[in-house]
Scaffold this active site. Sequence first.
Site, short mmCIF file in Angstrom:
data_model
loop_
_atom_site.label_atom_id
_atom_site.label_comp_id
_atom_site.label_asym_id
_atom_site.label_seq_id
_atom_site.Cartn_x
_atom_site.Cartn_y
_atom_site.Cartn_z
N GLU A 10 0.44 1.35 2.53
CA GLU A 10 0.31 -0.23 2.55
C GLU A 10 0.84 -0.44 0.93
OE1 GLU A 10 -0.12 0.26 6.10
OE2 GLU A 10 -1.78 1.41 5.09
N ASN A 63 3.05 4.61 8.94
CA ASN A 63 4.40 3.55 9.03
C ASN A 63 5.27 3.48 7.98
OD1 ASN A 63 1.61 2.74 7.34
ND2 ASN A 63 3.25 1.44 6.60
N ASP A 92 3.83 -1.55 11.91
CA ASP A 92 2.57 -0.56 11.43
C ASP A 92 2.40 0.36 12.39
OD1 ASP A 92 1.08 0.37 9.62
OD2 ASP A 92 -0.74 -0.99 10.23
#
Length: 563
Positions: A189, A255, A305
Amino acid sequence: MARFRRGLLAVALCTAVAFSAGLSFAASGDEWTIYGGDYSNTRYSSLNQITKDNVKDLKVVWMHSLGSTESQENTPLVVDGKMYVATSAGPAYVFALDAKTGEMLWSHQPEMPDDYHSIVCCGHANRGLSYANGRLFMGRLDGVLVALDANTGEELWQTVVQPYKEGFSLTSAPLLVKDLVITGLSGGEYGVRGSLQAYKQDTGEMVWRTYTTPGPGEPGNDSWKGESWKTGGATPWYVGSYDPELNLIYYGTSNAAPWGGHTRGNDSTDIGQYTNLYTASQLAFNPDTGKIVWHYQMTPSDVWDYDGVNEPVLVDLTINGAKVPALLKADRNGFFYVLNRTNGDLISAEPYVTVNWASRVDLETGRPVENPKYRPQLDKWAKGVCPNLIGGKNWPPMSYSPQTNLVYIPTFDMCMDLVSREQKFVQGTFYLASEFELGVAGPSGSLAEFVAWDPVKQKKAWGIKEELPFLGGALSTAGGLVFYGNPSGKFKAVNAENGEVLWSFKAGSGINQGAVTYMADGKQYIAAISGRLVGPPSFFGEIGEKVIAAAPPGGSLIVFSLP
Protein backbone atom coordinates in the site's frame (compact mmCIF):
# COMPACT_ATOMS: atom_id res chain seq x y z
CA MET A 1 3.02 -19.35 -23.57
CA ALA A 2 0.92 -16.74 -21.79
CA ARG A 3 2.77 -14.30 -19.53
CA PHE A 4 0.79 -15.04 -16.43
CA ARG A 5 1.38 -18.77 -16.42
CA ARG A 6 4.78 -20.24 -17.09
CA GLY A 7 6.40 -23.52 -16.04
CA LEU A 8 10.02 -22.56 -16.66
CA LEU A 9 11.54 -25.86 -15.53
CA ALA A 10 8.53 -28.14 -15.92
CA VAL A 11 10.21 -30.81 -18.05
CA ALA A 12 13.29 -31.08 -15.84
CA LEU A 13 11.24 -31.28 -12.67
CA CYS A 14 8.81 -33.90 -13.96
CA THR A 15 11.77 -36.01 -15.08
CA ALA A 16 13.49 -35.74 -11.71
CA VAL A 17 10.50 -36.24 -9.44
CA ALA A 18 7.92 -39.02 -9.36
CA PHE A 19 5.08 -36.94 -7.91
CA SER A 20 6.80 -36.65 -4.51
CA ALA A 21 5.38 -40.04 -3.59
CA GLY A 22 4.46 -40.39 0.04
CA LEU A 23 4.44 -36.70 0.79
CA SER A 24 3.95 -36.31 4.54
CA PHE A 25 4.86 -33.07 6.23
CA ALA A 26 2.19 -33.19 8.96
CA ALA A 27 2.93 -32.12 12.53
CA SER A 28 3.36 -35.72 13.62
CA GLY A 29 4.98 -35.44 17.02
CA ASP A 30 4.40 -33.77 20.35
CA GLU A 31 5.47 -30.31 19.16
CA TRP A 32 4.43 -27.41 16.95
CA THR A 33 7.70 -26.19 15.51
CA ILE A 34 6.65 -24.16 12.45
CA TYR A 35 3.96 -21.60 11.68
CA GLY A 36 1.74 -23.86 9.55
CA GLY A 37 2.40 -27.01 11.60
CA ASP A 38 4.57 -28.42 8.80
CA TYR A 39 6.41 -27.28 5.69
CA SER A 40 3.21 -27.87 3.71
CA ASN A 41 1.13 -25.42 5.79
CA THR A 42 -1.60 -28.02 6.36
CA ARG A 43 -2.19 -27.07 10.04
CA TYR A 44 -3.08 -30.72 10.62
CA SER A 45 -1.88 -32.65 13.67
CA SER A 46 -1.70 -36.43 14.06
CA LEU A 47 -2.48 -36.10 17.78
CA ASN A 48 -5.74 -37.86 18.66
CA GLN A 49 -6.10 -37.90 22.45
CA ILE A 50 -8.81 -35.23 22.19
CA THR A 51 -11.65 -36.71 20.13
CA LYS A 52 -15.18 -36.06 18.97
CA ASP A 53 -16.42 -38.06 21.98
CA ASN A 54 -14.47 -36.32 24.75
CA VAL A 55 -13.92 -32.77 23.43
CA LYS A 56 -17.01 -31.67 25.38
CA ASP A 57 -14.88 -32.05 28.54
CA LEU A 58 -12.15 -29.63 27.37
CA LYS A 59 -11.18 -27.15 30.13
CA VAL A 60 -8.84 -24.18 30.53
CA VAL A 61 -5.64 -25.28 32.29
CA TRP A 62 -3.66 -22.03 32.14
CA MET A 63 -3.63 -18.56 30.59
CA HIS A 64 -0.99 -15.93 29.92
CA SER A 65 -1.59 -12.22 29.31
CA LEU A 66 0.13 -10.84 26.23
CA GLY A 67 0.17 -7.34 27.71
CA SER A 68 -1.34 -5.62 24.69
CA THR A 69 -4.75 -4.57 23.38
CA GLU A 70 -3.50 -4.70 19.79
CA SER A 71 -4.74 -7.35 17.40
CA GLN A 72 -3.10 -10.70 18.20
CA GLU A 73 -2.29 -12.66 15.05
CA ASN A 74 0.51 -14.91 16.29
CA THR A 75 0.96 -18.68 16.06
CA PRO A 76 2.77 -20.04 19.16
CA LEU A 77 5.59 -22.53 18.69
CA VAL A 78 6.18 -25.48 21.02
CA VAL A 79 9.71 -26.95 21.09
CA ASP A 80 11.30 -29.16 23.76
CA GLY A 81 8.57 -28.45 26.30
CA LYS A 82 8.77 -24.68 25.82
CA MET A 83 6.24 -22.41 24.17
CA TYR A 84 7.37 -19.31 22.31
CA VAL A 85 4.85 -16.60 21.51
CA ALA A 86 5.25 -13.11 20.06
CA THR A 87 2.91 -10.17 20.56
CA SER A 88 1.91 -7.34 18.27
CA ALA A 89 2.86 -4.64 20.78
CA GLY A 90 3.25 -4.17 24.50
CA PRO A 91 5.86 -4.50 27.21
CA ALA A 92 7.37 -7.62 25.61
CA TYR A 93 7.45 -8.81 22.04
CA VAL A 94 8.44 -12.43 22.77
CA PHE A 95 7.61 -14.70 25.72
CA ALA A 96 9.09 -18.11 26.49
CA LEU A 97 6.75 -20.21 28.64
CA ASP A 98 6.65 -23.68 30.14
CA ALA A 99 4.25 -25.46 27.76
CA LYS A 100 2.73 -27.54 30.56
CA THR A 101 2.29 -24.96 33.32
CA GLY A 102 2.47 -21.58 31.59
CA GLU A 103 5.30 -20.39 33.85
CA MET A 104 7.23 -17.59 32.15
CA LEU A 105 10.87 -18.50 31.50
CA TRP A 106 12.00 -15.25 29.86
CA SER A 107 10.74 -12.29 27.87
CA HIS A 108 12.29 -10.15 25.15
CA GLN A 109 11.48 -6.53 24.37
CA PRO A 110 13.38 -5.01 21.45
CA GLU A 111 14.40 -1.39 21.17
CA MET A 112 12.23 0.07 18.43
CA PRO A 113 12.36 3.52 16.78
CA ASP A 114 9.75 5.93 18.09
CA ASP A 115 8.04 6.42 14.73
CA TYR A 116 7.98 2.84 13.36
CA HIS A 117 4.22 2.58 13.86
CA SER A 118 3.52 5.58 11.60
CA ILE A 119 4.23 3.56 8.43
CA VAL A 120 2.20 0.39 8.94
CA CYS A 121 -0.72 -0.42 6.67
CA CYS A 122 -3.12 -2.53 8.66
CA GLY A 123 -2.41 -2.75 12.37
CA HIS A 124 0.59 -3.73 14.49
CA ALA A 125 0.73 -7.31 13.28
CA ASN A 126 3.23 -9.99 14.23
CA ARG A 127 2.12 -13.40 12.98
CA GLY A 128 4.85 -15.50 14.45
CA LEU A 129 8.32 -16.79 15.08
CA SER A 130 10.45 -19.47 13.45
CA TYR A 131 12.74 -21.93 15.23
CA ALA A 132 15.88 -23.89 14.28
CA ASN A 133 18.96 -25.13 16.14
CA GLY A 134 18.35 -23.27 19.38
CA ARG A 135 17.52 -19.98 17.64
CA LEU A 136 14.31 -18.02 17.19
CA PHE A 137 13.86 -15.77 14.17
CA MET A 138 11.45 -12.84 14.01
CA GLY A 139 10.59 -10.06 11.59
CA ARG A 140 9.75 -6.65 13.09
CA LEU A 141 7.56 -3.78 11.97
CA ASP A 142 10.62 -1.57 11.56
CA GLY A 143 11.88 -3.79 8.72
CA VAL A 144 14.46 -5.58 10.90
CA LEU A 145 15.03 -9.35 10.99
CA VAL A 146 16.44 -10.67 14.27
CA ALA A 147 17.75 -13.92 15.73
CA LEU A 148 17.31 -14.73 19.43
CA ASP A 149 18.82 -17.38 21.69
CA ALA A 150 15.87 -19.69 22.39
CA ASN A 151 17.18 -20.51 25.87
CA THR A 152 17.67 -16.95 27.11
CA GLY A 153 15.95 -14.51 24.72
CA GLU A 154 19.27 -12.77 24.11
CA GLU A 155 19.55 -11.11 20.70
CA LEU A 156 22.20 -12.84 18.57
CA TRP A 157 22.09 -10.66 15.47
CA GLN A 158 19.88 -8.27 13.54
CA THR A 159 19.80 -7.02 9.98
CA VAL A 160 17.75 -4.37 8.20
CA VAL A 161 15.85 -6.12 5.40
CA GLN A 162 14.51 -2.83 3.97
CA PRO A 163 14.11 0.62 5.59
CA TYR A 164 10.77 1.13 7.32
CA LYS A 165 10.71 4.85 6.48
CA GLU A 166 10.19 3.87 2.83
CA GLY A 167 7.04 1.92 3.75
CA PHE A 168 8.51 -1.56 4.35
CA SER A 169 7.69 -3.77 7.32
CA LEU A 170 7.93 -7.42 8.37
CA THR A 171 4.71 -8.96 9.68
CA SER A 172 4.92 -12.75 9.21
CA ALA A 173 7.07 -15.66 10.31
CA PRO A 174 10.10 -16.32 8.10
CA LEU A 175 10.64 -19.69 6.41
CA LEU A 176 13.67 -21.73 7.50
CA VAL A 177 15.18 -23.98 4.83
CA LYS A 178 18.53 -25.72 5.27
CA ASP A 179 20.86 -23.04 6.75
CA LEU A 180 18.78 -20.11 5.47
CA VAL A 181 16.14 -17.84 6.96
CA ILE A 182 13.88 -16.58 4.16
CA THR A 183 11.51 -13.64 4.48
CA GLY A 184 9.33 -11.42 2.37
CA LEU A 185 8.18 -7.87 3.14
CA SER A 186 4.99 -5.89 3.61
CA GLY A 187 4.39 -2.49 2.04
CA GLY A 188 2.19 -2.93 -1.04
CA GLU A 189 0.00 0.00 0.00
CA TYR A 190 3.08 2.27 0.05
CA GLY A 191 4.22 1.67 -3.53
CA VAL A 192 7.27 -0.40 -2.65
CA ARG A 193 9.01 -2.89 -4.93
CA GLY A 194 8.42 -6.37 -3.57
CA SER A 195 11.21 -8.86 -2.94
CA LEU A 196 12.01 -12.17 -1.26
CA GLN A 197 15.40 -12.54 0.47
CA ALA A 198 17.47 -15.16 2.26
CA TYR A 199 20.00 -14.80 5.08
CA LYS A 200 22.40 -17.15 6.83
CA GLN A 201 20.85 -18.41 10.04
CA ASP A 202 24.07 -18.19 12.05
CA THR A 203 25.21 -14.68 11.03
CA GLY A 204 22.35 -12.80 9.35
CA GLU A 205 24.45 -12.28 6.21
CA MET A 206 22.35 -11.92 3.05
CA VAL A 207 22.69 -14.80 0.57
CA TRP A 208 20.26 -13.67 -2.15
CA ARG A 209 17.45 -11.24 -2.93
CA THR A 210 14.90 -11.71 -5.71
CA TYR A 211 12.68 -8.82 -6.76
CA THR A 212 9.10 -9.75 -7.53
CA THR A 213 8.48 -6.89 -9.95
CA PRO A 214 10.95 -7.50 -12.81
CA GLY A 215 13.28 -4.69 -13.83
CA PRO A 216 14.75 -3.92 -17.28
CA GLY A 217 16.31 -6.97 -18.91
CA GLU A 218 14.41 -9.39 -16.67
CA PRO A 219 11.61 -11.65 -17.99
CA GLY A 220 8.24 -9.93 -17.57
CA ASN A 221 9.47 -6.33 -17.41
CA ASP A 222 7.52 -5.54 -20.59
CA SER A 223 4.32 -6.42 -18.70
CA TRP A 224 4.75 -3.04 -16.96
CA LYS A 225 4.34 0.37 -18.56
CA GLY A 226 7.49 2.48 -18.39
CA GLU A 227 9.02 2.52 -14.91
CA SER A 228 5.82 1.62 -13.04
CA TRP A 229 7.52 -1.61 -11.88
CA LYS A 230 9.57 0.47 -9.44
CA THR A 231 6.50 1.07 -7.26
CA GLY A 232 4.62 -2.04 -8.35
CA GLY A 233 4.00 -3.88 -5.07
CA ALA A 234 3.96 -7.71 -5.40
CA THR A 235 5.20 -8.07 -1.83
CA PRO A 236 5.43 -11.69 -0.58
CA TRP A 237 4.45 -10.62 2.93
CA TYR A 238 2.77 -13.76 4.27
CA VAL A 239 4.20 -17.25 4.88
CA GLY A 240 5.80 -19.68 2.46
CA SER A 241 5.75 -23.45 2.01
CA TYR A 242 8.55 -25.87 1.12
CA ASP A 243 8.73 -29.19 -0.72
CA PRO A 244 12.09 -30.75 0.22
CA GLU A 245 11.88 -33.42 -2.49
CA LEU A 246 11.41 -30.85 -5.23
CA ASN A 247 13.62 -28.36 -3.35
CA LEU A 248 11.13 -25.60 -4.09
CA ILE A 249 9.74 -22.89 -1.84
CA TYR A 250 6.34 -21.35 -2.58
CA TYR A 251 5.24 -17.78 -1.87
CA GLY A 252 2.25 -15.74 -2.98
CA THR A 253 2.61 -12.09 -3.92
CA SER A 254 0.43 -9.13 -3.03
CA ASN A 255 -1.58 -6.60 -5.00
CA ALA A 256 -0.21 -4.52 -7.83
CA ALA A 257 0.61 -1.02 -6.59
CA PRO A 258 -1.04 1.34 -6.71
CA TRP A 259 -4.47 -0.20 -7.09
CA GLY A 260 -5.40 2.21 -9.90
CA GLY A 261 -4.57 0.30 -13.08
CA HIS A 262 -4.10 3.44 -15.20
CA THR A 263 -0.75 3.97 -13.44
CA ARG A 264 0.63 0.64 -14.68
CA GLY A 265 -0.26 0.61 -18.35
CA ASN A 266 -3.96 0.47 -19.02
CA ASP A 267 -7.26 2.05 -18.17
CA SER A 268 -9.67 -0.13 -20.06
CA THR A 269 -11.54 -3.38 -19.63
CA ASP A 270 -9.03 -5.11 -21.92
CA ILE A 271 -5.81 -5.53 -19.96
CA GLY A 272 -3.76 -6.30 -23.08
CA GLN A 273 -0.05 -6.86 -22.50
CA TYR A 274 0.13 -5.05 -19.15
CA THR A 275 -0.50 -7.99 -16.83
CA ASN A 276 2.03 -6.62 -14.29
CA LEU A 277 4.10 -9.68 -13.42
CA TYR A 278 4.52 -11.01 -10.73
CA THR A 279 1.69 -9.33 -8.82
CA ALA A 280 -1.22 -11.31 -7.31
CA SER A 281 0.61 -14.52 -8.24
CA GLN A 282 1.84 -17.83 -6.94
CA LEU A 283 5.61 -18.21 -7.28
CA ALA A 284 7.98 -21.15 -6.86
CA PHE A 285 11.62 -20.39 -6.05
CA ASN A 286 14.83 -22.38 -5.79
CA PRO A 287 15.75 -21.77 -2.11
CA ASP A 288 19.48 -22.10 -2.79
CA THR A 289 19.65 -19.35 -5.40
CA GLY A 290 16.37 -17.41 -5.16
CA LYS A 291 15.67 -18.06 -8.85
CA ILE A 292 11.99 -18.05 -9.84
CA VAL A 293 11.31 -21.55 -11.21
CA TRP A 294 7.68 -21.08 -12.20
CA HIS A 295 4.82 -18.64 -11.73
CA TYR A 296 1.07 -18.57 -12.07
CA GLN A 297 -0.76 -15.24 -12.01
CA MET A 298 -4.20 -15.50 -10.40
CA THR A 299 -5.27 -11.90 -11.10
CA PRO A 300 -3.54 -10.25 -14.10
CA SER A 301 -3.36 -6.46 -13.84
CA ASP A 302 -4.97 -6.48 -10.42
CA VAL A 303 -7.08 -3.37 -9.73
CA TRP A 304 -9.12 -4.76 -6.80
CA ASP A 305 -6.36 -5.30 -4.19
CA TYR A 306 -6.74 -9.08 -4.63
CA ASP A 307 -3.51 -10.01 -2.89
CA GLY A 308 -2.30 -13.43 -3.95
CA VAL A 309 -0.46 -13.94 -0.67
CA ASN A 310 -2.74 -16.53 0.96
CA GLU A 311 -0.77 -19.52 2.16
CA PRO A 312 -0.04 -22.31 -0.38
CA VAL A 313 -0.97 -25.73 1.05
CA LEU A 314 0.95 -28.70 -0.38
CA VAL A 315 -0.82 -32.07 -0.58
CA ASP A 316 -0.93 -35.12 -2.85
CA LEU A 317 -4.39 -35.56 -4.34
CA THR A 318 -5.86 -38.48 -6.25
CA ILE A 319 -7.55 -37.03 -9.33
CA ASN A 320 -9.08 -39.31 -11.98
CA GLY A 321 -7.25 -42.25 -10.43
CA ALA A 322 -3.79 -40.64 -10.56
CA LYS A 323 -1.75 -39.15 -7.73
CA VAL A 324 -1.08 -35.47 -8.35
CA PRO A 325 1.47 -33.32 -6.46
CA ALA A 326 -0.85 -30.40 -5.76
CA LEU A 327 -0.68 -26.88 -4.38
CA LEU A 328 -3.98 -25.65 -2.94
CA LYS A 329 -4.85 -21.99 -2.63
CA ALA A 330 -8.04 -20.24 -1.55
CA ASP A 331 -7.20 -17.01 -3.33
CA ARG A 332 -8.53 -13.64 -2.29
CA ASN A 333 -10.05 -13.18 -5.74
CA GLY A 334 -12.67 -15.78 -4.75
CA PHE A 335 -11.42 -18.78 -6.73
CA PHE A 336 -10.04 -21.97 -5.15
CA TYR A 337 -7.02 -23.06 -7.19
CA VAL A 338 -5.44 -26.48 -7.56
CA LEU A 339 -2.03 -26.25 -9.25
CA ASN A 340 0.60 -28.86 -10.03
CA ARG A 341 3.34 -27.80 -7.65
CA THR A 342 6.14 -29.20 -9.85
CA ASN A 343 5.49 -26.76 -12.69
CA GLY A 344 2.60 -24.42 -11.86
CA ASP A 345 0.18 -25.93 -14.35
CA LEU A 346 -3.48 -25.21 -13.56
CA ILE A 347 -5.49 -28.31 -12.67
CA SER A 348 -8.76 -26.67 -11.61
CA ALA A 349 -10.22 -23.41 -10.30
CA GLU A 350 -13.73 -22.80 -9.01
CA PRO A 351 -15.36 -20.01 -6.95
CA TYR A 352 -15.69 -20.86 -3.26
CA VAL A 353 -17.50 -17.58 -2.38
CA THR A 354 -19.64 -15.15 -4.38
CA VAL A 355 -17.60 -13.97 -7.40
CA ASN A 356 -18.79 -11.61 -10.13
CA TRP A 357 -15.64 -9.79 -11.33
CA ALA A 358 -14.92 -12.90 -13.43
CA SER A 359 -17.29 -15.61 -14.64
CA ARG A 360 -14.73 -18.43 -14.52
CA VAL A 361 -11.07 -19.33 -14.97
CA ASP A 362 -10.33 -20.63 -18.45
CA LEU A 363 -8.59 -23.99 -18.03
CA GLU A 364 -6.85 -23.70 -21.41
CA THR A 365 -5.27 -20.28 -20.89
CA GLY A 366 -5.30 -20.12 -17.08
CA ARG A 367 -6.71 -16.60 -17.36
CA PRO A 368 -9.82 -15.42 -15.50
CA VAL A 369 -12.67 -14.51 -17.83
CA GLU A 370 -13.46 -11.02 -16.59
CA ASN A 371 -16.80 -9.23 -16.51
CA PRO A 372 -15.88 -5.74 -17.85
CA LYS A 373 -18.61 -4.16 -15.74
CA TYR A 374 -16.63 -4.85 -12.57
CA ARG A 375 -13.18 -3.53 -13.58
CA PRO A 376 -12.83 0.02 -12.16
CA GLN A 377 -11.30 2.70 -14.37
CA LEU A 378 -10.05 6.24 -13.90
CA ASP A 379 -12.94 8.23 -12.41
CA LYS A 380 -15.37 5.45 -13.37
CA TRP A 381 -16.85 3.46 -10.49
CA ALA A 382 -17.33 -0.29 -10.52
CA LYS A 383 -20.31 -1.00 -8.29
CA GLY A 384 -21.03 -4.14 -6.28
CA VAL A 385 -17.76 -5.97 -7.02
CA CYS A 386 -17.58 -9.37 -5.29
CA PRO A 387 -15.54 -10.31 -3.37
CA ASN A 388 -14.34 -7.08 -1.83
CA LEU A 389 -10.68 -6.26 -1.26
CA ILE A 390 -10.52 -8.30 1.96
CA GLY A 391 -11.09 -11.25 -0.35
CA GLY A 392 -12.96 -14.52 -0.23
CA LYS A 393 -10.35 -15.48 2.36
CA ASN A 394 -7.86 -13.21 4.08
CA TRP A 395 -4.65 -14.22 5.91
CA PRO A 396 -6.26 -16.37 8.70
CA PRO A 397 -5.05 -19.81 7.63
CA MET A 398 -7.00 -22.76 6.32
CA SER A 399 -6.27 -26.39 7.24
CA TYR A 400 -6.21 -29.65 5.26
CA SER A 401 -7.08 -32.99 6.88
CA PRO A 402 -5.88 -36.23 5.26
CA GLN A 403 -8.56 -38.00 7.32
CA THR A 404 -11.40 -36.33 5.46
CA ASN A 405 -9.50 -35.02 2.41
CA LEU A 406 -11.21 -31.68 3.04
CA VAL A 407 -9.87 -28.15 3.38
CA TYR A 408 -11.32 -25.96 6.14
CA ILE A 409 -11.53 -22.30 5.14
CA PRO A 410 -12.55 -19.15 7.06
CA THR A 411 -14.37 -17.27 4.29
CA PHE A 412 -15.97 -13.84 3.69
CA ASP A 413 -18.97 -12.96 1.54
CA MET A 414 -18.73 -9.20 1.05
CA CYS A 415 -18.68 -6.83 -1.93
CA MET A 416 -17.45 -3.28 -2.65
CA ASP A 417 -17.60 -0.20 -4.86
CA LEU A 418 -14.26 0.94 -6.31
CA VAL A 419 -12.90 3.69 -8.59
CA SER A 420 -9.40 4.65 -9.82
CA ARG A 421 -8.09 8.17 -9.15
CA GLU A 422 -5.02 10.19 -10.04
CA GLN A 423 -2.43 10.32 -7.25
CA LYS A 424 1.21 11.36 -7.10
CA PHE A 425 3.65 8.92 -5.53
CA VAL A 426 5.30 10.14 -2.32
CA GLN A 427 7.68 7.64 -0.73
CA GLY A 428 6.60 6.43 2.70
CA THR A 429 2.93 7.40 2.30
CA PHE A 430 -0.16 5.48 1.22
CA TYR A 431 -0.22 5.10 -2.57
CA LEU A 432 -3.54 3.63 -3.70
CA ALA A 433 -4.70 5.83 -6.61
CA SER A 434 -8.20 4.59 -5.77
CA GLU A 435 -11.26 5.26 -3.65
CA PHE A 436 -13.50 2.57 -2.27
CA GLU A 437 -16.65 1.84 -0.32
CA LEU A 438 -16.61 -1.41 1.63
CA GLY A 439 -18.97 -3.22 3.95
CA VAL A 440 -21.47 -4.32 1.29
CA ALA A 441 -22.92 -7.71 2.25
CA GLY A 442 -22.78 -10.42 -0.40
CA PRO A 443 -25.91 -11.93 -1.95
CA SER A 444 -25.84 -14.95 0.39
CA GLY A 445 -26.95 -12.70 3.24
CA SER A 446 -24.17 -14.04 5.47
CA LEU A 447 -21.03 -11.98 5.96
CA ALA A 448 -18.84 -14.99 6.68
CA GLU A 449 -18.88 -18.76 6.68
CA PHE A 450 -16.54 -21.46 7.94
CA VAL A 451 -16.41 -23.82 4.97
CA ALA A 452 -15.29 -27.42 4.47
CA TRP A 453 -14.18 -27.66 0.83
CA ASP A 454 -13.46 -30.73 -1.31
CA PRO A 455 -10.42 -29.77 -3.44
CA VAL A 456 -10.90 -32.67 -5.87
CA LYS A 457 -14.62 -32.20 -6.54
CA GLN A 458 -14.18 -28.43 -6.13
CA LYS A 459 -17.37 -28.08 -4.10
CA LYS A 460 -18.46 -27.28 -0.57
CA ALA A 461 -18.96 -30.25 1.74
CA TRP A 462 -20.55 -28.22 4.56
CA GLY A 463 -20.47 -24.77 6.09
CA ILE A 464 -21.19 -22.87 9.30
CA LYS A 465 -22.71 -19.42 8.77
CA GLU A 466 -21.30 -16.64 10.94
CA GLU A 467 -22.80 -13.24 11.78
CA LEU A 468 -19.58 -11.25 11.43
CA PRO A 469 -16.55 -11.37 9.10
CA PHE A 470 -12.90 -11.86 10.12
CA LEU A 471 -13.10 -15.48 11.28
CA GLY A 472 -10.05 -17.06 12.90
CA GLY A 473 -7.83 -19.65 11.24
CA ALA A 474 -8.37 -23.41 11.29
CA LEU A 475 -6.68 -26.38 13.01
CA SER A 476 -7.59 -29.99 12.12
CA THR A 477 -6.54 -33.07 14.10
CA ALA A 478 -6.52 -36.86 13.89
CA GLY A 479 -9.14 -36.80 16.61
CA GLY A 480 -11.67 -36.01 13.89
CA LEU A 481 -11.91 -32.37 14.93
CA VAL A 482 -11.53 -28.89 13.49
CA PHE A 483 -10.99 -25.87 15.74
CA TYR A 484 -11.59 -22.22 14.81
CA GLY A 485 -12.60 -18.92 16.42
CA ASN A 486 -14.65 -15.89 15.49
CA PRO A 487 -14.48 -12.09 16.10
CA SER A 488 -16.90 -12.24 19.02
CA GLY A 489 -14.43 -14.51 20.84
CA LYS A 490 -16.10 -17.91 20.50
CA PHE A 491 -13.59 -20.72 20.12
CA LYS A 492 -15.22 -23.82 18.64
CA ALA A 493 -14.50 -27.52 18.16
CA VAL A 494 -16.32 -28.98 15.17
CA ASN A 495 -16.88 -32.48 13.81
CA ALA A 496 -14.56 -32.51 10.79
CA GLU A 497 -16.87 -34.75 8.77
CA ASN A 498 -20.17 -32.89 9.04
CA GLY A 499 -19.63 -29.49 10.72
CA GLU A 500 -21.50 -30.25 13.94
CA VAL A 501 -20.32 -27.88 16.69
CA LEU A 502 -19.33 -30.15 19.59
CA TRP A 503 -17.86 -27.61 22.04
CA SER A 504 -17.33 -23.86 22.37
CA PHE A 505 -15.63 -21.47 24.76
CA LYS A 506 -16.07 -17.70 25.16
CA ALA A 507 -12.50 -16.36 25.03
CA GLY A 508 -13.27 -12.78 26.06
CA SER A 509 -11.85 -11.10 22.95
CA GLY A 510 -11.85 -11.88 19.23
CA ILE A 511 -9.88 -14.78 17.75
CA ASN A 512 -8.01 -14.21 14.48
CA GLN A 513 -5.19 -16.75 14.28
CA GLY A 514 -5.45 -20.53 14.09
CA ALA A 515 -4.97 -22.64 17.21
CA VAL A 516 -2.14 -25.15 17.74
CA THR A 517 -1.94 -28.49 19.55
CA TYR A 518 0.90 -30.34 21.28
CA MET A 519 1.73 -33.00 23.89
CA ALA A 520 3.37 -32.48 27.29
CA ASP A 521 3.97 -35.38 29.70
CA GLY A 522 1.60 -37.60 27.74
CA LYS A 523 -1.25 -35.10 27.64
CA GLN A 524 -2.62 -33.29 24.59
CA TYR A 525 -3.14 -29.52 24.81
CA ILE A 526 -4.87 -26.98 22.56
CA ALA A 527 -3.60 -23.39 22.59
CA ALA A 528 -5.48 -20.42 21.16
CA ILE A 529 -4.71 -16.71 21.15
CA SER A 530 -7.41 -14.14 21.77
CA GLY A 531 -7.13 -10.44 20.90
CA ARG A 532 -9.62 -8.31 19.02
CA LEU A 533 -8.83 -7.25 15.47
CA VAL A 534 -8.36 -3.48 15.55
CA GLY A 535 -7.05 -2.60 12.09
CA PRO A 536 -8.98 -3.13 8.82
CA PRO A 537 -12.52 -3.36 10.33
CA SER A 538 -12.49 0.42 10.67
CA PHE A 539 -12.69 0.53 6.85
CA PHE A 540 -16.07 -1.18 6.84
CA GLY A 541 -18.45 1.42 8.21
CA GLU A 542 -21.34 -0.05 10.15
CA ILE A 543 -20.15 -3.64 9.70
CA GLY A 544 -16.68 -2.67 10.94
CA GLU A 545 -18.19 -1.03 13.99
CA LYS A 546 -20.06 -4.25 14.77
CA VAL A 547 -16.85 -6.27 14.48
CA ILE A 548 -15.01 -3.91 16.84
CA ALA A 549 -17.93 -3.91 19.28
CA ALA A 550 -18.30 -7.71 19.25
CA ALA A 551 -15.60 -8.24 21.88
CA PRO A 552 -13.57 -6.02 24.20
CA PRO A 553 -9.88 -5.38 23.47
CA GLY A 554 -7.32 -7.58 25.13
CA GLY A 555 -4.63 -10.11 24.38
CA SER A 556 -4.26 -13.50 26.02
CA LEU A 557 -2.99 -16.99 25.36
CA ILE A 558 -5.46 -19.66 26.51
CA VAL A 559 -4.46 -23.32 26.87
CA PHE A 560 -6.98 -26.18 27.13
CA SER A 561 -6.78 -29.87 27.97
CA LEU A 562 -8.95 -32.71 29.20
CA PRO A 563 -9.46 -33.17 32.97
